[in-house]
Design an enzyme around this catalytic site. Structure first.
Site, mmCIF file in Angstrom:
data_model
loop_
_atom_site.group_PDB
_atom_site.id
_atom_site.type_symbol
_atom_site.label_atom_id
_atom_site.label_comp_id
_atom_site.label_asym_id
_atom_site.label_seq_id
_atom_site.Cartn_x
_atom_site.Cartn_y
_atom_site.Cartn_z
ATOM 1 N N ARG A 184 -23.236 -4.107 -10.988
ATOM 2 C CA ARG A 184 -22.459 -2.852 -10.922
ATOM 3 C C ARG A 184 -23.105 -1.753 -11.768
ATOM 4 O O ARG A 184 -23.012 -0.563 -11.443
ATOM 5 C CB ARG A 184 -21.018 -3.135 -11.390
ATOM 6 C CG ARG A 184 -20.012 -2.038 -11.026
ATOM 7 C CD ARG A 184 -18.608 -2.537 -11.247
ATOM 8 N NE ARG A 184 -17.577 -1.581 -10.854
ATOM 9 C CZ ARG A 184 -16.689 -1.048 -11.697
ATOM 10 N NH1 ARG A 184 -16.694 -1.396 -12.957
ATOM 11 N NH2 ARG A 184 -15.785 -0.195 -11.261
ATOM 12 N N ILE B 186 -16.018 5.198 -8.815
ATOM 13 C CA ILE B 186 -16.379 3.904 -8.229
ATOM 14 C C ILE B 186 -15.109 3.058 -8.358
ATOM 15 O O ILE B 186 -14.458 3.068 -9.407
ATOM 16 C CB ILE B 186 -17.584 3.290 -8.983
ATOM 17 C CG1 ILE B 186 -18.004 1.928 -8.412
ATOM 18 C CG2 ILE B 186 -17.338 3.149 -10.460
ATOM 19 C CD1 ILE B 186 -19.321 1.385 -9.018
ATOM 20 N N SER B 187 -14.729 2.376 -7.294
ATOM 21 C CA SER B 187 -13.455 1.643 -7.305
ATOM 22 C C SER B 187 -13.498 0.472 -8.288
ATOM 23 O O SER B 187 -14.572 -0.045 -8.608
ATOM 24 C CB SER B 187 -13.157 1.108 -5.900
ATOM 25 O OG SER B 187 -13.191 2.162 -4.965
ATOM 26 N N ALA B 188 -12.312 0.041 -8.726
ATOM 27 C CA ALA B 188 -12.225 -1.118 -9.631
ATOM 28 C C ALA B 188 -12.691 -2.375 -8.898
ATOM 29 O O ALA B 188 -12.404 -2.540 -7.703
ATOM 30 C CB ALA B 188 -10.788 -1.294 -10.091
ATOM 31 N N PRO B 189 -13.362 -3.288 -9.608
ATOM 32 C CA PRO B 189 -13.822 -4.526 -8.959
ATOM 33 C C PRO B 189 -12.709 -5.307 -8.265
ATOM 34 O O PRO B 189 -12.930 -5.852 -7.188
ATOM 35 C CB PRO B 189 -14.422 -5.323 -10.128
ATOM 36 C CG PRO B 189 -14.885 -4.280 -11.088
ATOM 37 C CD PRO B 189 -13.883 -3.176 -10.991
#
Ligand code: SAM
Length: 234
Positions: A40, A67-70
């Site tokens: 990431r 960036i979206s959360a994992p």
């Protein structure tokens, strides 16, 4: 990148994946493999390594985007029911991180069927940086990054451009009509639907004959999907 940071990155990724498995977000080997594989931090230049592995959305500098959360990536990957050979359209490339995860799941390095990922982003600067990130990490020939308004689907106007899976990583007021058209029969379309403050992650099954079946999965908060069939741009 030095050996120490490679090891630390791998360790942080393993810890994050263990947490996502424990929390029930990662359920299958394929999704586990993808999240273990894609670094990431390579999509978050200048961010401290440890922060890159916090389970939270993070800012993409100078763009107002995230960036979206994992855990959200894991939920979406699981719900898309991906396997090698599928053709996937992603709307909202952002950093390119989720595009790399998608590519891990639908392309294969061996003899098996090889799918492909097309991803559309409306901000030119993000198209450039995501393309560079993806090329540097070896995804250049697996992911096609396109500049455009993803609410209108793939912009070529080519009739045959239809997909097995469509995933939108921004919050939409409704399911854009053109995306419904560009989904194949038996496709899955995953999209956050709601107002600009909160949405419901929505899974749409396109049955043969074009009938749509919709299921609401969970509450979520994404940046708005802007464009012709999205939220107004102001
Ligand atoms: N999946 C991305 C990642 O891994 O970094 C994060 C996506 S971010 C939450 C949402 C993205 O959708 C933003 O980059 C935004 O510019 C993009 N976006 C919003 N409206 C769009 C549209 N109509 N077409 C294409 N991209 C759009």
């Amino acid at each position: 990148m030095g050996e120490n940071s490679v090891n630390e990155s791998t360790l942080l990724r393993r810890r994050l994946v263990e947490k996502l498995i424990k929390d029930g977000m990662i359920k299958t080997e394929g999704v586990k493999h993808a999240l273990l594989k894609v670094p990431r931090e390579e999509f978050l230049p200048k961010m401290e390594l440890k922060r890159c592995y916090e389970d939270t959305p993070l800012p993409l500098p100078g763009t107002g985007q995230t960036i979206s959360a994992p855990h959200m990536c894991a939920i979406m990957l699981e719900e898309l029911q991906l396997f090698p050979g599928l053709s996937v359209l992603e709307v909202g490339t952002g950093s390119g991180y989720n595009s790399a995860l998608l590519a891990e799941m639908v392309t294969s390095s061996g003899k098996g069927p090889t799918g492909r990922v097309t991803t559309i982003e409306r901000i030119g600067e993000l198209v450039d940086s995501a393309s560079l990130n993806l090329k540097r990490l070896g995804y250049g020939d697996k992911v096609n990054v396109v500049l455009g308004d993803g609410t209108m689907g793939y912009p070529s106007g080519v009739q045959e451009e239809i997909y097995d899976r469509i995933v939108v990583t921004a919050g939409a007021p409704t399911v854009p009509r053109q995306l419904q058209i560009q989904a194949k029969d038996d496709a899955i379309l995953l999209i956050p639907v709601g107002d600009i403050f909160s949405q419901k992650l929505t899974k749409v099954f396109k049955k043969s004959g074009g009938k749509l079946e919709t299921k609401h999965l969970c509450d979520c908060v994404f940046v708005p999907l802007l464009g012709s069939d999205g939220h107004p741009n102001s």
